[in-house]
Design an enzyme around this catalytic site. Structure first.
Site: not given
Lengths: 267, 400
Positions: B93, B115, B382
């Site tokens: 991220k 969000e 990830s």
């Protein structure tokens, strides 16, 4: 000619402004909606905006979000809303009805099927919050072929170029969202609205309705002096929310609010 | 060279998908963002600053690790893990939040909103906001606030305000709705950092471009380590940012099989899942046209997955396009299968993956044995699993 055009022409002749109340279809229950639409007309509404409940109302404040949630508990979706309009039309052939909501229910039904269904139900206008003119060509063409107006929103930060774009793609009326924010939020500033409407009028001949922030008879009157139509949503739905255990009382208070607005706007 | 993949078009369309479907008040802000993005994308100073941050702050490049023991155990293809779990804050991220925050700063925005579902994007956003001294508000579904308490605390420590969202299903999609409402209200000073490759154009393309560092590195590392291209890529898909980040640089390499793994929750046949590409239909939500989980009235259906980060009813529009064109294949993995992937990687390689990434691991366990021993799979790891310890312990009846 569309009912909206006829209605705005009539009003202009009489020197009157359009009072446009909004309710969410199916709120607080499905039986409430059609009788309430007739009551609104009797109390002085010129056009009705009927909200199509959606699970993810991104542009709405808490009042209309909760109205959507209440209606969805009864599974009131687009097909049901269209049936309400057809029911309303059985006894009212004059009052324009505009569906207001989000694009996904129409996408899932399919544009052509929706346009046909809206025509059968005698819907007059469609306002889709998340469908800007750039993406609207196909939908607009299908609706226009059936004499249904696609209504677009304008915002305080809309440029003259965008206003002209709405003017060329939209019809019926343009809906000016008077504040940056969601429905039911904040207070509108009359001077700002006046200034923006001057800019809007320079770029379109379409009638202009103003909404977001019209709370009472006094604001309705102020707006009526500037615009062609006054849209009332959250203030109206608050009456339902306040009287969830007594829908009849909600109806009485809603009628009172419309009457007081009508009176103030016409005086 | 005319067939080179070159999506989206200038209005953000991937075939019929993508586009800009937002309320009018947002249009000027989206236009402003697009202009700024197109400009800085080609600005050498901006690129240099971004590259330096990715190297020194995020810790890139992330390793490509040959999971030899796991590969041997499965008896087929050689498995290489792209170690995004080793990035600062523990997931991919941050590649995107670093990029968008630098953009926000250049655009003179003073307030950041985001969000978050699992909290990874919220943490990554709060992290870069803290570093740049920007006000930060993170919207998070009330259900997720409860199940991801650790990440909520991390965000607060980093100085962010976490707003629990009580509307709708009280999960990620509702957090997105609320962030949109905030943005429309505070449009002048606020930059909305969307965490995945969804939302109105330019977000799907922009977030992808910030995440393609994953695939660019992986391609180079694979060449250096093995002298060849991989035969298959595997990544989990919620909104799909880690997946597109890995896939994108390989799209024109026709020999590379591309597989996205959606969350099947209790099983796609039960209806309790988060697999719009496998079992949804095209519609419009959160600013773009894509595959969605919606009922016949177009209302969005609630999603289910053990992993909060995959618990979303939509998916990035580019994945919708890659599915329709057949360039990528999309499969699904249940909660139970994902747990098997989680345990396998943990026990055999000593790496605890995030529950999201565990879906990719579980599919790899099915795929690898069908391939030859000299073939190569790159799997995107990830994120790391630390944030999921509570969920795992609870599921196994252990109190920690």
């Amino acid at each position: 000619m569309s009912r909206l055009k006829i209605r705005f022409d009539e009003l202009a002749k009489k020197g009157r402004k359009a009072l446009i109340p909004f309710i969410t279809a199916g709120d607080p229950n499905p039986e409430f909606t059609v009788p309430m639409m007739h009551e609104m007309v009797n109390a002085g509404a010129d056009i009705i905006e009927l909200g199509v409940p959606f699970s993810d109302p991104m542009a709405d404040g808490p009042v209309i979000q909760r109205a959507s949630e209440r209606a969805l508990e009864y599974h009131v979706g687009l097909r049901k809303v269209l049936s309400f309009v057809a029911e309303f039309r059985k006894t009212d052939q004059q009052t324009p009805v505009v569906l207001m909501g989000y694009l996904n229910p129409i996408e899932i039904m399919g544009y052509e099927e929706f346009a046909n269904a809206a025509q059968r139900a005698e819907v007059d206008g469609v306002l889709t919050v998340d469908l800007p003119p750039e993406e609207a060509e196909e939908c607009v063409a299908l609706l226009r072929a059936r004499d249904i107006d696609q209504i677009f929103l304008l915002a305080p930060n809309s440029s003259s170029e965008r206003i002209r774009k709405m003017d060329s793609v939209g019809s019926g009326y343009l809906y000016y969202v008077s504040i940056k924010g969601v429905t039911g939020a904040g207070h509108l500033n009359t001077a700002d609205v006046e200034q923006k409407l001057t800019q809007i009028r320079e770029n379109t001949q379409l009638p202009v309705g103003v909404g977001f922030g019209v709370k009472d008879a006094e604001t309705a009157k102020t707006i009526a002096n500037l615009a062609d139509g006054v849209v009332v949503g959250s203030a109206f739905i608050s009456k339902i929310e306040k009287n969830l255990d007594n829908p009849e009382q909600a109806k009485i208070e809603m009628i009172e609010l419309i009457k007081s607005m009508r009176q103030a706007m016409d005086s | 060279m005319t067939d080179m993949y070159n999506m989206p078009d200038e209005r953000g369309h991937f075939g019929p998908y993508g586009g800009i479907f937002v309320a009018e008040t947002l249009m000027p802000a989206i236009t402003e963002l697009n202009v700024a993005y197109q400009r800085y994308l080609k600005d050498p100073d901006f690129i240099a600053e971004l590259d330096a941050d990715l190297q020194h702050y995020v810790g890139r490049p992330s390793p490509l690790y040959h999971a030899e023991r796991w590969s041997r155990e499965l008896g087929g293809a050689q498995i290489y893990l792209k170690r995004e779990d080793l990035n600062h804050t523990g997931a991919h991220k941050i590649n995107n939040t670093v990029g968008q925050a630098l953009l926000a700063k250049r655009m003179g925005k003073t307030r950041i909103i985001a969000e978050t579902g699992a909290g990874q994007h919220g943490v990554a956003t709060a992290t870069v906001a803290a570093r740049l001294g920007l006000e930060c508000v993170v919207y998070m579904g009330a259900v997720d606030v409860e199940r991801q308490a650790l990440n909520v605390y991390r965000m607060k420590l980093l100085g962010a305000t976490v707003v629990p969202v009580e509307s709708g299903s009280r999960t990620l999609k509702d957090a997105l709705n609320e962030a949109m409402r905030d943005w429309v209200t505070n449009i002048d000073d606020t930059f909305y950092i969307i965490g995945t490759v969804a939302g109105p154009h330019p977000y799907p393309a922009m977030v992808r471009d910030f995440q393609t560092i994953i695939g660019r590195e992986a391609k180079q590392q694979c060449q250096e380590m093995t002298g060849q291209l991989p035969d298959a890529l595997v990544a989990c898909v919620g909104g799909g940012s880690n997946a597109i980040g890995l896939f994108y640089p390989f799209i024109d390499d026709a020999s590379v099989k591309i597989v996205g793994v959606e969350a099947a929750g209790d099983g796609v046949e039960t209806g309790r899942h988060s697999a719009p590409l496998c079992a949804g239909r095209p519609g419009v939500l959160h600013g773009n046209r894509t595959y969605l989980m919606a009922d016949d009235d177009g209302e969005i259906i609630e999603t289910h997955s053990i992993s909060a980060g995959l618990d979303y009813p939509g998916v990035g529009p580019e994945h919708a396009w890659l599915k329709d064109t057949g360039r990528a294949e999309y499969v699904n993995i249940t909660d139970i299968e994902a747990l098997e992937g989680f345990h396998a990687l943990t026990k055999l390689e000593g790496i605890i993956p995030a529950l999201e990434s565990s879906h990719a691991m579980a599919y790899t366990m099915k795929l690898a044995p069908t391939m030859k021993k000299d073939e190569i799979i790159i799997v995107n790891l990830s994120g790391r699993g630390d944030k999921d310890m509570h969920t795992m312990a609870q599921r196994e009846g252990i109190k920690i």
